[in-house]
Every structure is written in C-alpha cells, then in structure tokens.
Enzyme design. Structure first.
Site, short mmCIF file in Angstrom:
data_model
loop_
_atom_site.label_atom_id
_atom_site.label_comp_id
_atom_site.label_asym_id
_atom_site.label_seq_id
_atom_site.Cartn_x
_atom_site.Cartn_y
_atom_site.Cartn_z
N LYS A 16 -118.17 35.40 -101.57
CA LYS A 16 -118.76 36.73 -101.44
C LYS A 16 -119.19 37.29 -102.80
CE LYS A 16 -117.16 38.31 -96.98
NZ LYS A 16 -116.46 39.35 -96.22
N LYS A 32 -122.29 27.34 -90.06
CA LYS A 32 -121.70 28.20 -89.04
C LYS A 32 -122.70 29.29 -88.61
CE LYS A 32 -117.91 31.45 -88.81
NZ LYS A 32 -116.78 32.07 -89.49
N LYS A 44 -123.60 36.19 -88.63
CA LYS A 44 -124.39 37.39 -88.35
C LYS A 44 -125.26 37.79 -89.52
CE LYS A 44 -120.09 39.84 -88.36
NZ LYS A 44 -119.35 40.66 -87.41
#
Ligand code: TRP
Length: 331
Positions: free
Chosen positions: A113, A195, A198
């Site tokens: 992140k 994966k 979103k």
C-alpha cells in the site's frame, strides 16, 4: 460456544470476490448453532486511504445493507460498524505500546500500500494491523475467517496478544486464523493471474454484486481465457478457464469435476455464458432484498445501533481487563 469474528472494509464496491471469498463463508458460520458470530464493517481502517465524505457514507450504508441482504442475520449475529464502538481505537492505542515499529515495517500489505499510495503513507496505514488486532482481541475471539492475504495480520495479532499475556498473565484469548475455503479465490476476469480487486482500474475485470444482470453477462462474455479449446481445471496453465470453473462451481453448487465432464466437447463461449447466468441467478434474491433495505435507512440504523450496543458490552469488559492488568487507576 465458539466466537467467530471477521470484518470487511466498506470501501468502493462489494465484488464477487468479496462475496465468494468472505461473506458467503460468514453465512455458513452463522448457520452453525455452536458459533457466536460478530461481523464488522471496518470503517476505521477505510480512512487509511483518503475517502470522499459523501461517497464514504454512501458506501458504508450500502455495505451494511448488503451484509443483511446476503443473509447475515442481525438478531443471530452481531453486525456493526467498527466506528460505533469506541473501544477499538482505545485498545489499538494500548496495543501500539506492545508492538514494535520493525514488525509493522515488515508487513506485506503495508509495503504494497505504501507503494500504491506514495503521496499518503500515513501512520494509520502502518498501524493498520494493530487496529485489526484490537478488533479481534476485544471479543475473545476463537476463530477469524480470512483470505490468505490477511493471514499475516492474524499472525501478528497472535504475537502481540501472546506478548501481552507473557507480561501480565491471561489477558487475551489467542485467536486462530482460518482460511476461507480453498479454491474460493476469485481472480480478475481480464488478468486471471491477479486477484479480483475492487480497485482495479478496468471495470471489465471486476463484478460488483450490484451490477445489472446484462452487465454481469457482458463481463463474463469478455473474460480472458487462453488459446486452447479444452475446458479443464488447471490454474497454472489455464488461469482464466479455471477461474470461470471456480466461480461456476460456487454459483451452481456443482463440483469442478462434474463441471469438467459437463463441458466436455463444448466451447469457452458456453462456459462464459453459463457462468454469467449462474452468477446472475445466485445474486438475484440478494439484489431484491438489497433494493428493499437500502430504502429503509431507519431500519438499517436501528440494526446497526443494536449491533454496536451488543458489541460494546463485550468490548468494554475486555478493555477493562487489560487496563486493570496494566495498572491504570479506575474510578
Ligand atoms: N483487514 C481486513 C481486510 O481488508 C478487514 C478487517 C479489519 C478484518 N479488521 C478485521 C478482518 C478483523 C478480520 C478480523 O480484509
């Protein structure tokens, strides 16, 4: 009774991956009469990435409605917003003082992140696992159902809890992470080696559980596969086809082997359409219930309030126990 705790961040959309990988499992755990289940919207975690206020609020309500629409029962389980129970932030501070900077620095998700949000590497992003540990430990949790990407956070939660216990005696129950069903990892429809996420910039890669039926079908029809023609489960060499088989297996309740036989001699096109249709069918009852619930904010808020009160009653006791152990003066 076993206490099960899990949480999901109410950010962006709920994807088919979230549904199959997490929420559908919660549903199964709730059905077991020996489980006492607590499910949270981890909305304190969500602001580690900047959110636009109106959209943030809307997403949070939408996720709450989705949890109920997907069959989680606010009477049976405790379903609440993390931000409504003050003990999470409080315990997270206390636990900070038993967590090493080096430990947080090594967390895979923090590193990822930080890469992705280089303009906003805030303390919350680094402290994320400690807040998550607080979530889990507050409820004397036995088991935490999570996906593989969250296992490292469960490990560090256990480490922190054991460290506290080794100093003060039995303060926290040591939780166990349980991996959600194998094979239930849903991959991107456009890059089946990654994966389904979103935050994927390509909307064709991701199914939202609230997508219109026609959109769902279209996305499946344009799913990336491979240049062979055989329908066979082989995630290594045929990630796209295997992903479709996984999704169809969950949506239809049929085993992958059964599906492989059914599709012998058929084309990828058939598999794509059948998978799309099965997903539409699976989501249909949920969507209708969602439409009803999202227009009844008063009901949703009353469930959330009840959930928060029941959660707080447990959380307060755990926090008190820890504070007493540390030596805080109580009034
Ligand atoms: N970090 C989890 C995720 O992104 C969400 C989460 C927050 C969580 N607190 C938790 C999951 C406690 C399990 C238990 O998926």
């Amino acid at each position: 009774m076993k206490t099960i705790y899990s949480a999901i961040q109410p950010s962006g959309i709920m994807t088919l991956g979230n549904y199959i990988g997490a929420v559908d499992n919660w549903h199964r755990m709730q059905a077991d009469a020996n489980n006492s289940c607590i499910f949270a919207l981890a909305d304190l975690h969500t602001i580690t990435v900047r959110q636009e206020p109106a959209q943030f609020r809307k997403n949070a309500m939408s996720f709450y409605a989705l949890l109920l629409a997907l069959g989680l029962d606010p009477k049976k389980s405790i379903i609440y917003f993390q931000s409504h129970v003050m003990e999470h932030a409080y315990l997270s501070w206390l636990l900070n003082c038993y967590t090493m900077v080096g430990e947080m620095n090594r967390m895979t998700q923090f590193k990822d992140k930080s890469q992705k949000h280089q303009d906003n590497i805030n303390m919350g992003l680094m402290d994320y696992p400690v807040l998550m540990a607080a979530d889990i430990l507050l409820y004397d949790t036995d088991e935490v159902p999570v996906g593989i990407d969250q296992m490292q956070h469960i490990e560090i939660c256990r480490d922190i809890a054991m460290r506290v216990n080794s100093i003060y005696g039995d303060v926290f129950r040591i939780p166990k992470g349980v991996l959600t069903k194998v094979g239930a990892k849903v991959m991107s429809l456009q890059d089946p080696t990654a994966k389904m996420s979103k935050s994927d910039p390509n909307p064709k890669a991701v199914i939202s559980v609230l997508d219109e039926d026609s959109v769902i079908l279209k996305k499946f029809k344009s799913a990336v596969t491979d240049s062979e023609t055989v329908i066979r489960f082989d995630p290594e060499n045929k990630p796209g086809v295997s992903n479709l088989l996984t999704i169809l297996s969950v949506a239809s309740g049929k085993s992958i082997e059964t599906l492989e036989k059914e599709f012998e001699g058929l084309m990828y096109g058939h598999l794509k359409v059948r998978t799309g249709e099965a997903v539409i069918e699976m989501l249909k009852p949920m969507k209708e219930e969602y439409k009803r619930l999202i227009n009844d904010e008063a009901y949703l808020l009353s469930c959330a309030k009840d959930g928060a009160e029941r959660a707080a009653a447990i959380a307060e006791k755990t926090l008190r126990r820890f504070k007493d152990a540390i030596g805080y003066v109580s009034l």
